[in-house]
Design a protein around this motif. Structure first.
Motif, short mmCIF file in Angstrom:
data_model
loop_
_atom_site.label_atom_id
_atom_site.label_comp_id
_atom_site.label_asym_id
_atom_site.label_seq_id
_atom_site.Cartn_x
_atom_site.Cartn_y
_atom_site.Cartn_z
N VAL A 137 18.71 21.90 -12.29
CA VAL A 137 17.37 21.82 -12.86
C VAL A 137 16.36 22.46 -11.92
N VAL A 138 16.44 22.10 -10.65
CA VAL A 138 15.52 22.64 -9.65
C VAL A 138 15.69 24.15 -9.50
N ALA A 139 16.93 24.60 -9.39
CA ALA A 139 17.18 26.03 -9.20
C ALA A 139 16.69 26.85 -10.38
N THR A 140 16.94 26.37 -11.59
CA THR A 140 16.57 27.13 -12.79
C THR A 140 15.07 27.15 -13.00
N ALA A 141 14.42 26.01 -12.88
CA ALA A 141 12.98 25.96 -13.05
C ALA A 141 12.27 26.81 -12.00
N TRP A 172 21.45 27.41 -0.52
CA TRP A 172 21.45 26.46 0.59
C TRP A 172 20.59 25.23 0.34
N PHE A 173 19.49 25.37 -0.41
CA PHE A 173 18.63 24.20 -0.56
C PHE A 173 18.88 23.41 -1.84
N THR A 174 19.81 23.86 -2.70
CA THR A 174 20.18 23.07 -3.87
C THR A 174 21.60 22.55 -3.69
N THR A 177 24.48 24.79 -5.21
CA THR A 177 24.51 26.19 -4.74
C THR A 177 23.93 27.14 -5.78
N SER A 178 23.04 26.64 -6.62
CA SER A 178 22.18 27.46 -7.48
C SER A 178 22.92 28.45 -8.38
N PHE A 179 23.62 27.92 -9.38
CA PHE A 179 24.14 28.80 -10.42
C PHE A 179 22.95 29.32 -11.25
N ALA A 180 22.15 28.40 -11.81
CA ALA A 180 20.88 28.70 -12.48
C ALA A 180 21.02 29.73 -13.60
#
Length: 243
Positions: A137-141, A172-174, A177-180
């Motif tokens: 959610v965080v990576a995509t938004a 690194w921060f999700t 590992t941020s597929f998004a």
């Protein structure tokens, strides 16, 4: 500038997404080969290669299709631009999503073949957990906020560097590992390597990427109410919808 045909744009989205997944999967395989037993170093190598490849691919295909490579970006482009007549059409959105998904699968198969693996090796890496879904959610938004803020402020030309940097950092921060990216998520299920995701984990990731889409669009409308007017410039300014 002349209108770019839908066929050319779909080809660009197919090739761009395929090469992006090839970069993600291939660099993951190379990282595990060169740095066995060191997961942190493997992730660093994988994230750096992905960030640089993404920037280069946006530069290559952006002038043709906008270099979305991501159904979430395409959906946001359509939704935000529909009221002002900017961005892609609903029919374009469907075509983009199909081309991106097929490209992602093809990219995983290509990476498998380049490293002398079976063309399709479904991943056994389970990624089903609430904290990972929150990471998506965080990576995509965040990705959507970045892309459309750049377009709205007339800085789409720096998107290759900015988007590549964001994805490289989000590794690194999700927690996920941020597929998004729903298309890339599906493609990565076709390789049982470092970057893979078990097919059973794909629906959860995609569902929460859609949640990220909804939150990202809501935040964009709150922060940039006229963001849709710049939808034609996402991700790189292009004449695909010129009238």
């Amino acid at each position: 500038m002349p209108t770019i045909t839908l066929g050319r744009r779909l080809l660009a989205e197919f090739l761009g997404t395929a090469l992006l997944v090839t970069a993600v999967v291939g660099s993951g395989i190379m990282a595990t080969t060169l740095s066995p037993g060191n997961v942190g170093l493997q992730l660093l190598e994988n994230s750096i290669a992905t960030a640089f490849a993404l920037g280069a691919l946006i530069l290559t295909f952006g002038p043709i299709s906008g270099a979305h490579f991501n159904p979430v970006v395409s959906a946001a482009d359509w939704f935000l631009g529909r009221r002002s007549g900017a961005g892609i059409t609903g029919a374009d959105l469907a075509g983009y999503a199909v081309a991106q998904t097929l490209g992602a699968i093809g990219g995983a198969i290509l990476a498998n073949l380049m490293f002398d693996l079976a063309p399709v090796t479904f991943s056994a890496k389970d990624r089903s957990a609430g904290n990972l879904w929150l990471g998506e959610v965080v990576a995509t938004a965040g990705l959507l906020l970045l892309i459309f803020a750049l377009g709205r402020s007339g800085r789409a030309a720096v998107a290759p560097a900015a988007v590549g940097a964001y994805i490289g950092a989000a590794y690194w921060f999700t927690s996920s590992t941020s597929f998004a990216n729903p298309a890339v998520t599906i493609g990565r299920a076709f390789t049982d390597t470092f970057a893979g995701i078990a097919p059973g984990s794909v629906p959860g990731f995609v569902a929460f990427q859609v949640v990220g889409l909804l939150i990202g669009v809501a935040l964009l409308l709150a922060l940039y109410p006229d963001a849709g007017e710049a939808a034609d410039d996402i991700v790189v300014e292009h004449p695909a919808t010129a009238r």
